[in-house]
Design a protein around this motif. Structure first.
Motif, PDB file in Angstrom:
ATOM      1  N   GLU A 106      -7.464  -0.135   2.003  1.00 41.42           N
ATOM      2  CA  GLU A 106      -7.031  -0.114   1.094  1.00 41.42           C
ATOM      3  C   GLU A 106      -6.830  -1.260  -0.263  1.00 41.42           C
ATOM      4  OE1 GLU A 106      -4.841  -0.719   5.172  1.00 41.42           O
ATOM      5  OE2 GLU A 106      -6.555  -1.476   4.332  1.00 41.42           O
ATOM      6  N   ASP A 109      -8.428   2.110  -2.043  1.00 39.28           N
ATOM      7  CA  ASP A 109      -7.521   2.734  -2.781  1.00 39.28           C
ATOM      8  C   ASP A 109      -6.394   1.711  -3.577  1.00 39.28           C
ATOM      9  OD1 ASP A 109      -8.222   4.170  -0.953  1.00 39.28           O
ATOM     10  OD2 ASP A 109      -6.850   3.927   0.579  1.00 39.28           O
ATOM     11  N   VAL A 110      -6.606   0.539  -3.765  1.00 40.38           N
ATOM     12  CA  VAL A 110      -5.236   0.532  -5.139  1.00 40.38           C
ATOM     13  C   VAL A 110      -6.193   0.367  -6.340  1.00 40.38           C
ATOM     14  CG1 VAL A 110      -4.545  -2.036  -5.663  1.00 40.38           C
ATOM     15  CG2 VAL A 110      -4.080  -1.072  -3.570  1.00 40.38           C
ATOM     16  N   TRP A 113      -6.782   4.042  -7.568  1.00 40.38           N
ATOM     17  CA  TRP A 113      -4.755   4.134  -8.105  1.00 40.38           C
ATOM     18  C   TRP A 113      -5.044   2.735 -10.079  1.00 40.38           C
ATOM     19  CZ3 TRP A 113      -1.399   7.107  -8.896  1.00 40.38           C
ATOM     20  CH2 TRP A 113      -1.914   7.841  -7.384  1.00 40.38           C
ATOM     21  N   TYR A 190       0.421   2.268  -4.954  1.00 38.79           N
ATOM     22  CA  TYR A 190      -0.027   2.960  -2.982  1.00 38.79           C
ATOM     23  C   TYR A 190       1.032   2.874  -2.369  1.00 38.79           C
ATOM     24  CZ  TYR A 190      -3.109   2.655   0.236  1.00 38.79           C
ATOM     25  OH  TYR A 190      -3.876   2.626   1.813  1.00 38.79           O
TER      26      TYR A 190
END
Length: 501
Positions: A106, A109-110, A113, A190
């Motif tokens: 997580e 992925d943040v 972004w 996200y």
């Protein structure tokens, strides 16, 4: 992509995602929840039916459920269970194509972004130059008071934002880091915005898929009411189970657990395949699909519940609701209001929304006729005077007189010439659709409705049209019906639709 001046991405390790409800695997729970939601919500509405609760919000009376529907509750339950068995098999196969779920990525992925947000900022100086603004000069002027804004204006350059990173060889270096607002925006993207967009894409695909397929099933006679019988086969009419969409329309008075009463192949095409395609195209995870499938099921049940409850959020947040869809189940509206299950934009855009105006008198006529049939079978004490065979029908007379655009169904069954006016064309098309349904008594339905209509107009002619206290009561009752089925405060139409005439 130039990553030299971008903050580095964090490392991660993946761990299998625990079940949401141990020990049930998430993929199995995805199959179980929609079925459980279907029957739990259906039984709640069935309990409300049997206890006669919220009767003032009910679109149809129990007598109408008993006398106007052409299928038994047992047949409905049987076909729904069959569709849910097929749904479970297809869902299992779909789950086999999905990868196992993991967590631990997580933060990575943040950060991805956040990098995208940093890269987008590089376009700001060029955009400002188009309106003759010197971004670098403006950034220097405000750097002391607003350093973060200055960094964004200068194209995502934040000299003061750095962090120390240990390299694999043991050396420590200083690298760029993200601004707080970039991380917060990336987390919002996200965790909230992207899932909402995926859900919206899924809704759009399901609405589009079901609208055009549903409409095709009404426009194509074979898809609606025909069946194939091989040469030499002899099948009794009551066993011709291959009729397609007309099977669902045996429920002229919908109720909650009849929402998925379909021919099994129609159920596969319309509901199971459509939502599966939406799930795949939108790129949802297993848990997103779990809620998407469950919410779609709940919405479908709610659209067939037969109640217009003012506190029901599903009936207020979307323009498609039980009142809107109920028109589609009536013999005079069967060629309109094809949209389901969420929104009505395709009906509005393609002109298939109901335009016949106020239908309060039609609903009241059906209520009285059904109660009369019940009284003939077994005389009972009626709760409402308008439901009794011996009651004074003058209140109904005045309400019919007030109702707008009450259409007369002719007793002649010759196909009419193309009528003028969109509402008249919709009525003629709906009438033709019902007539085509030979196996389920479409002709008899229109004969009965024509007789009821004739009786209603006969009462109008005989009435002195004086308003009495009782007429006011019944007129107010019909206005209550209009309010129950008029959505979002629109008073120009009925069941959520404005009249275009």
């Amino acid at each position: 992509m130039d990553t030299f001046n971008l903050p580095p991405l964090p490392e991660y390790s993946l761990t299998p995602l625990p079940s949401l409800v141990p020990p049930i695997p998430d993929k199995f729970l995805t199959l179980l929840l929609p079925i459980a939601a279907y029957w739990i919500l259906s039984m709640i509405f069935h309990w409300i039916d049997t206890k006669d609760l919220f009767s003032k919000y009910r679109l149809h009376t129990p007598a109408e459920v008993l006398k106007r529907n052409h299928v038994s509750r047992w047949e409905v339950v049987r076909d729904v269970v069959l569709q849910q068995m097929i749904q479970t098999v297809v869902g299992t196969l779909l789950g086999m194509t999905e990868p196992d779920d993991f967590y631990g990525k997580e933060d990575y992925d943040v950060a991805v972004w956040a990098r995208r947000i940093r890269i987008i900022q590089r376009a700001i100086p060029g955009l400002l130059s188009l309106v003759s603004i010197n971004a670098d000069g403006l950034a220097k002027n405000i750097a002391g008071s607003y350093p973060t804004l200055a960094g964004a204006l200068s194209g995502g350059v934040y000299p003061s934002l750095t962090e120390a990173v240990m390299l694999s060889n043991g050396n420590q270096v200083s690298v760029p880091s993200f601004a707080t607002w970039e991380i917060l925006t990336a987390k919002a993207m996200y965790w909230y915005i992207i899932p909402a967009v995926q859900f919206g894409i899924g809704i759009f695909i399901v609405d589009t898929w079901q609208y055009f397929l549903h409409r095709a099933m009404h426009m194509n006679k074979w898809l609606y009411s025909q069946y194939y019988i091989a040469p030499g086969w002899k099948i009794p009419a009551n066993e011709r189970a291959a009729t397609f969409h007309s099977r669902h329309h045996r429920l002229y008075v919908p109720y909650a657990f009849g929402a998925l009463y379909n021919h099994w192949f129609e159920g596969f095409l319309l509901d199971i395949l459509g939502t599966s395609i939406a799930f795949k195209v939108a790129g949802m995870s297993t848990r997103q699909g779990m809620w998407f499938f469950t919410c779609s099921t709940i919405k479908t049940v709610d659209d067939h519940c037969g109640y217009s409850l003012p506190w029901d959020p599903l009936q207020r947040l979307t323009s498609n609701n039980s009142g809107y869809h109920d028109i589609h189940h009536q013999s005079w509206g069967i060629k309109t209001n094809f949209s389901q299950p969420f929104f009505t934009f395709w009906d509005r855009f393609l002109g298939t929304v109901w335009t016949g105006g106020d239908v309060s008198a039609r609903y009241e006529r059906s209520k009285i006729a059904a109660q009369r049939l019940v009284d003939q079978d077994s005389p009972i004490t009626n709760t409402y005077s308008s439901q009794s065979t011996t009651s004074d029908h003058r209140p109904y007379v005045d309400a019919v007189t007030e109702a707008k655009e009450l259409q007369t169904i002719p007793l002649s069954f010759q196909q009419p010439q193309p009528p003028s006016g969109k509402a008249a064309q919709q009525a003629a098309a709906s009438r033709e659709q019902v007539l085509d349904d030979h196996d389920d008594g479409g002709r008899q339905i229109l004969i009965e409705e024509a007789a009821e209509e004739k009786e209603a107009r006969s009462m109008i002619r005989k009435s002195n049209r004086r308003r009495t206290a009782s007429s006011l009561t019944q007129s107010e009752s019909l206005r209550g019906l209009r309010e129950r089925v008029t959505m979002h405060g629109r008073t120009g139409g009925i069941l959520g639709m404005e009249s275009s005439r």
